[in-house]
Design a protein around this motif. Structure first.
Motif, PDB file in Angstrom:
ATOM      1  N   UNK A  91     -12.395  14.529   5.714  1.00 23.17           N
ATOM      2  CA  UNK A  91     -13.302  15.657   5.478  1.00 23.17           C
ATOM      3  C   UNK A  91     -14.727  15.166   5.305  1.00 23.17           C
ATOM      4  N   UNK A  92     -15.677  16.053   5.579  1.00 21.75           N
ATOM      5  CA  UNK A  92     -17.093  15.683   5.516  1.00 21.75           C
ATOM      6  C   UNK A  92     -17.786  16.203   4.266  1.00 21.75           C
ATOM      7  N   UNK A  93     -17.051  16.829   3.360  1.00 22.56           N
ATOM      8  CA  UNK A  93     -17.684  17.395   2.171  1.00 22.56           C
ATOM      9  C   UNK A  93     -17.519  16.463   0.984  1.00 22.56           C
ATOM     10  N   UNK A  94     -17.879  16.971  -0.208  1.00 22.00           N
ATOM     11  CA  UNK A  94     -17.814  16.161  -1.417  1.00 22.00           C
ATOM     12  C   UNK A  94     -16.387  15.784  -1.770  1.00 22.00           C
ATOM     13  N   UNK A  95     -15.417  16.664  -1.458  1.00 21.37           N
ATOM     14  CA  UNK A  95     -14.030  16.340  -1.743  1.00 21.37           C
ATOM     15  C   UNK A  95     -13.559  15.171  -0.873  1.00 21.37           C
ATOM     16  N   UNK A  96     -14.024  15.117   0.374  1.00 21.87           N
ATOM     17  CA  UNK A  96     -13.694  13.986   1.226  1.00 21.87           C
ATOM     18  C   UNK A  96     -14.265  12.685   0.681  1.00 21.87           C
ATOM     19  N   UNK A  97     -15.511  12.732   0.212  1.00 18.50           N
ATOM     20  CA  UNK A  97     -16.107  11.542  -0.396  1.00 18.50           C
ATOM     21  C   UNK A  97     -15.322  11.105  -1.626  1.00 18.50           C
ATOM     22  N   UNK A  98     -14.931  12.086  -2.451  1.00 20.82           N
ATOM     23  CA  UNK A  98     -14.148  11.768  -3.642  1.00 20.82           C
ATOM     24  C   UNK A  98     -12.800  11.172  -3.271  1.00 20.82           C
ATOM     25  N   UNK A  99     -12.158  11.697  -2.223  1.00 21.67           N
ATOM     26  CA  UNK A  99     -10.857  11.158  -1.799  1.00 21.67           C
ATOM     27  C   UNK A  99     -10.995   9.721  -1.321  1.00 21.67           C
ATOM     28  N   UNK A 100     -12.047   9.426  -0.558  1.00 22.84           N
ATOM     29  CA  UNK A 100     -12.238   8.047  -0.094  1.00 22.84           C
ATOM     30  C   UNK A 100     -12.509   7.103  -1.266  1.00 22.84           C
ATOM     31  N   UNK A 101     -13.331   7.547  -2.209  1.00 22.21           N
ATOM     32  CA  UNK A 101     -13.602   6.712  -3.381  1.00 22.21           C
ATOM     33  C   UNK A 101     -12.341   6.517  -4.218  1.00 22.21           C
ATOM     34  N   UNK A 102     -11.533   7.579  -4.344  1.00 25.50           N
ATOM     35  CA  UNK A 102     -10.298   7.473  -5.121  1.00 25.50           C
ATOM     36  C   UNK A 102      -9.336   6.478  -4.476  1.00 25.50           C
ATOM     37  N   UNK A 103      -9.183   6.536  -3.160  1.00 27.35           N
ATOM     38  CA  UNK A 103      -8.286   5.607  -2.482  1.00 27.35           C
ATOM     39  C   UNK A 103      -8.755   4.163  -2.624  1.00 27.35           C
ATOM     40  N   UNK A 104     -10.081   3.967  -2.526  1.00 27.18           N
ATOM     41  CA  UNK A 104     -10.610   2.610  -2.700  1.00 27.18           C
ATOM     42  C   UNK A 104     -10.349   2.111  -4.117  1.00 27.18           C
ATOM     43  N   UNK A 105     -10.581   2.971  -5.109  1.00 28.93           N
ATOM     44  CA  UNK A 105     -10.327   2.583  -6.495  1.00 28.93           C
ATOM     45  C   UNK A 105      -8.852   2.292  -6.725  1.00 28.93           C
ATOM     46  N   UNK A 106      -7.973   3.114  -6.164  1.00 26.58           N
ATOM     47  CA  UNK A 106      -6.541   2.918  -6.341  1.00 26.58           C
ATOM     48  C   UNK A 106      -6.085   1.596  -5.717  1.00 26.58           C
ATOM     49  N   UNK A 107      -6.605   1.299  -4.525  1.00 27.99           N
ATOM     50  CA  UNK A 107      -6.235   0.037  -3.879  1.00 27.99           C
ATOM     51  C   UNK A 107      -6.729  -1.159  -4.679  1.00 27.99           C
ATOM     52  N   UNK A 108      -7.943  -1.048  -5.225  1.00 27.70           N
ATOM     53  CA  UNK A 108      -8.474  -2.149  -6.021  1.00 27.70           C
ATOM     54  C   UNK A 108      -7.677  -2.342  -7.308  1.00 27.70           C
ATOM     55  N   UNK A 109      -7.297  -1.239  -7.951  1.00 24.18           N
ATOM     56  CA  UNK A 109      -6.480  -1.346  -9.162  1.00 24.18           C
ATOM     57  C   UNK A 109      -5.116  -1.951  -8.851  1.00 24.18           C
ATOM     58  N   UNK A 110      -4.542  -1.590  -7.706  1.00 24.11           N
ATOM     59  CA  UNK A 110      -3.259  -2.172  -7.320  1.00 24.11           C
ATOM     60  C   UNK A 110      -3.385  -3.679  -7.097  1.00 24.11           C
ATOM     61  N   UNK A 111      -4.509  -4.102  -6.487  1.00 21.60           N
ATOM     62  CA  UNK A 111      -4.723  -5.531  -6.268  1.00 21.60           C
ATOM     63  C   UNK A 111      -4.921  -6.256  -7.591  1.00 21.60           C
ATOM     64  N   UNK A 112      -5.680  -5.651  -8.515  1.00 22.40           N
ATOM     65  CA  UNK A 112      -5.874  -6.261  -9.834  1.00 22.40           C
ATOM     66  C   UNK A 112      -4.543  -6.378 -10.569  1.00 22.40           C
ATOM     67  N   UNK A 113      -3.713  -5.345 -10.471  1.00 27.36           N
ATOM     68  CA  UNK A 113      -2.409  -5.386 -11.123  1.00 27.36           C
ATOM     69  C   UNK A 113      -1.524  -6.467 -10.508  1.00 27.36           C
ATOM     70  N   UNK A 114      -1.596  -6.617  -9.183  1.00 27.38           N
ATOM     71  CA  UNK A 114      -0.827  -7.689  -8.535  1.00 27.38           C
ATOM     72  C   UNK A 114      -1.296  -9.059  -9.004  1.00 27.38           C
ATOM     73  N   UNK A 115      -2.617  -9.241  -9.085  1.00 25.87           N
ATOM     74  CA  UNK A 115      -3.141 -10.516  -9.548  1.00 25.87           C
ATOM     75  C   UNK A 115      -2.751 -10.788 -10.996  1.00 25.87           C
ATOM     76  N   UNK A 116      -2.720  -9.728 -11.825  1.00 20.08           N
ATOM     77  CA  UNK A 116      -2.313  -9.909 -13.223  1.00 20.08           C
ATOM     78  C   UNK A 116      -0.861 -10.376 -13.303  1.00 20.08           C
ATOM     79  N   UNK A 117       0.022  -9.730 -12.527  1.00 24.15           N
ATOM     80  CA  UNK A 117       1.423 -10.142 -12.543  1.00 24.15           C
ATOM     81  C   UNK A 117       1.586 -11.566 -12.012  1.00 24.15           C
ATOM     82  N   UNK A 118       0.850 -11.885 -10.945  1.00 23.19           N
ATOM     83  CA  UNK A 118       0.928 -13.243 -10.414  1.00 23.19           C
ATOM     84  C   UNK A 118       0.416 -14.259 -11.428  1.00 23.19           C
ATOM     85  N   UNK A 119      -0.657 -13.883 -12.154  1.00 22.95           N
ATOM     86  CA  UNK A 119      -1.219 -14.794 -13.148  1.00 22.95           C
ATOM     87  C   UNK A 119      -0.193 -15.095 -14.238  1.00 22.95           C
TER      88      UNK A 119
END
Length: 333
Positions: A91-119
């Motif tokens: 989507x090209x509106x504010x909800x689309x921007x929010x969805x893209x930011x949310x997915x990026x944040x979720x992926x980053x949190x998943x990577x941080x959680x993976x690194x924590x478990x690996x650590x």
């Protein structure tokens, strides 16, 4: 209509305005039609309002479905299930921007959680190995199976030193990541640092591994000398560990404006291209390096130090065999 609003109309407020306008037009048309059919005006008005509300609700529900997905994904993340992704990113509106930011944040949190478990898993493994060996030796000595001679004590002391190095590296990496340690830079001659590294490395390197230093006089780096020493020492220790016997490790420095380029080259098996970036992750080690005794923290610490200097560190191939570790640090006149 909903798909057209999502993709063709930009701002959310414009979409909501069009939805309200459509509701008004539909209610007016419904009221006029009902009056012409002989329906009493109050009933026609109520029917038109109900139809308009149903239309607005239907369209608004279609416009805001990514928000409901985000709410559900947020509840899942709060319960520990990271990595959830939501739709609406096209989507090209504010909800689309929010969805893209949310997915990026979720992926980053998943990577941080993976690194924590690996650590946690890697630290547990690295601590358990020397502790198990040390415990076994001490039990043998206590039971009289082994004598408490110089060789046995030296072996146990080696395990204690390995534990100490691991704890020191973990604390060092923690300080660097949090920038809790003062970090000041000043111009210094890099040749002296490289010669100190080679002199210290020769004390523990095998006799059949040759260490060479090639750096011009007057080559100046702006940084913290003790931290640059730590970076080069980590690289040289890795190079010595993976060098063949006999072998040679070369440490060179040269001007590459505006940088000073430091290289540590060995004659070992090298690093595959697909692993050249991952070797700087904490506890990451290639399969052939797992029996070498390293904890996989030296390159991660080196990367943090170089990043704090504003430089660059990378791994390159060195001909048909060998690895070239390249460090670029800011130069100074």
């Amino acid at each position: 209509m909903i798909a057209w609003l999502q993709r063709r109309v930009g701002p959310l407020k414009t979409k909501l305005g069009l939805v309200i306008l459509a509701g008004v037009l539909v209610s007016d048309a419904a009221a006029l039609t009902a009056v012409r059919l002989g329906v009493p005006l109050p009933l026609a008005a109520i029917a038109a309002a109900a139809l308009a509300l149903a239309l607005v609700r239907l369209v608004a529900r279609g416009l805001t479905w990514p928000l409901r997905e985000m709410a559900e994904a947020s509840r899942a993340m709060a319960s520990g299930r990271t990595g959830a992704q939501v739709g609406g990113v096209d989507r090209t509106d504010e909800i689309g921007e929010l969805a893209r930011a949310f997915n990026a944040m979720s992926a980053e949190l998943a990577e941080v959680d993976r690194q924590r478990r690996d650590l946690v898993a890697n630290v547990s493994h690295e601590l358990r190995t020397p502790l198990s060996a040390l415990q076994a030796r001490l039990e043998n000595v206590a039971d009289g199976v082994e004598p408490a001679d110089r060789e046995t004590i030296a072996t146990m002391l080696g395990q204690v030193r390995r534990l100490g190095r691991l704890v020191e590296q973990l604390l060092d990496l923690s300080r660097l990541e949090s920038q809790g340690e003062p970090f000041t830079t000043a111009p210094f001659a890099v040749r002296g640092v490289l010669e100190d590294v080679a002199r210290e490395a020769r004390l523990s390197a095998p006799a059949d591994v040759e260490l060479e230093v090639d750096a011009p006089e007057g080559l100046i780096v702006r940084g913290a000398p003790e931290r640059v020493h730590q970076v080069v020492m980590n690289l040289v220790e890795n190079a010595v560990r993976h060098s063949p016997r006999p072998g040679r490790v070369r440490v060179t420095a040269a001007q590459a404006d505006p940088w000073v380029r430091i290289e540590v080259v060995d004659e070992g098996p090298g690093i595959p291209p697909e692993e050249s970036a991952r070797v700087f992750e904490r506890f990451y080690r290639a399969d052939r390096a797992r029996a070498s005794g390293g904890a996989g923290l030296g390159l991660a610490i080196a990367r943090w130090i170089v990043d704090l200097h504003g430089g660059d560190i990378r791994a390159e191939r060195a001909g048909p065999r060998g690895c070239r570790m390249v460090v670029e640090l800011p130069g100074a006149a």
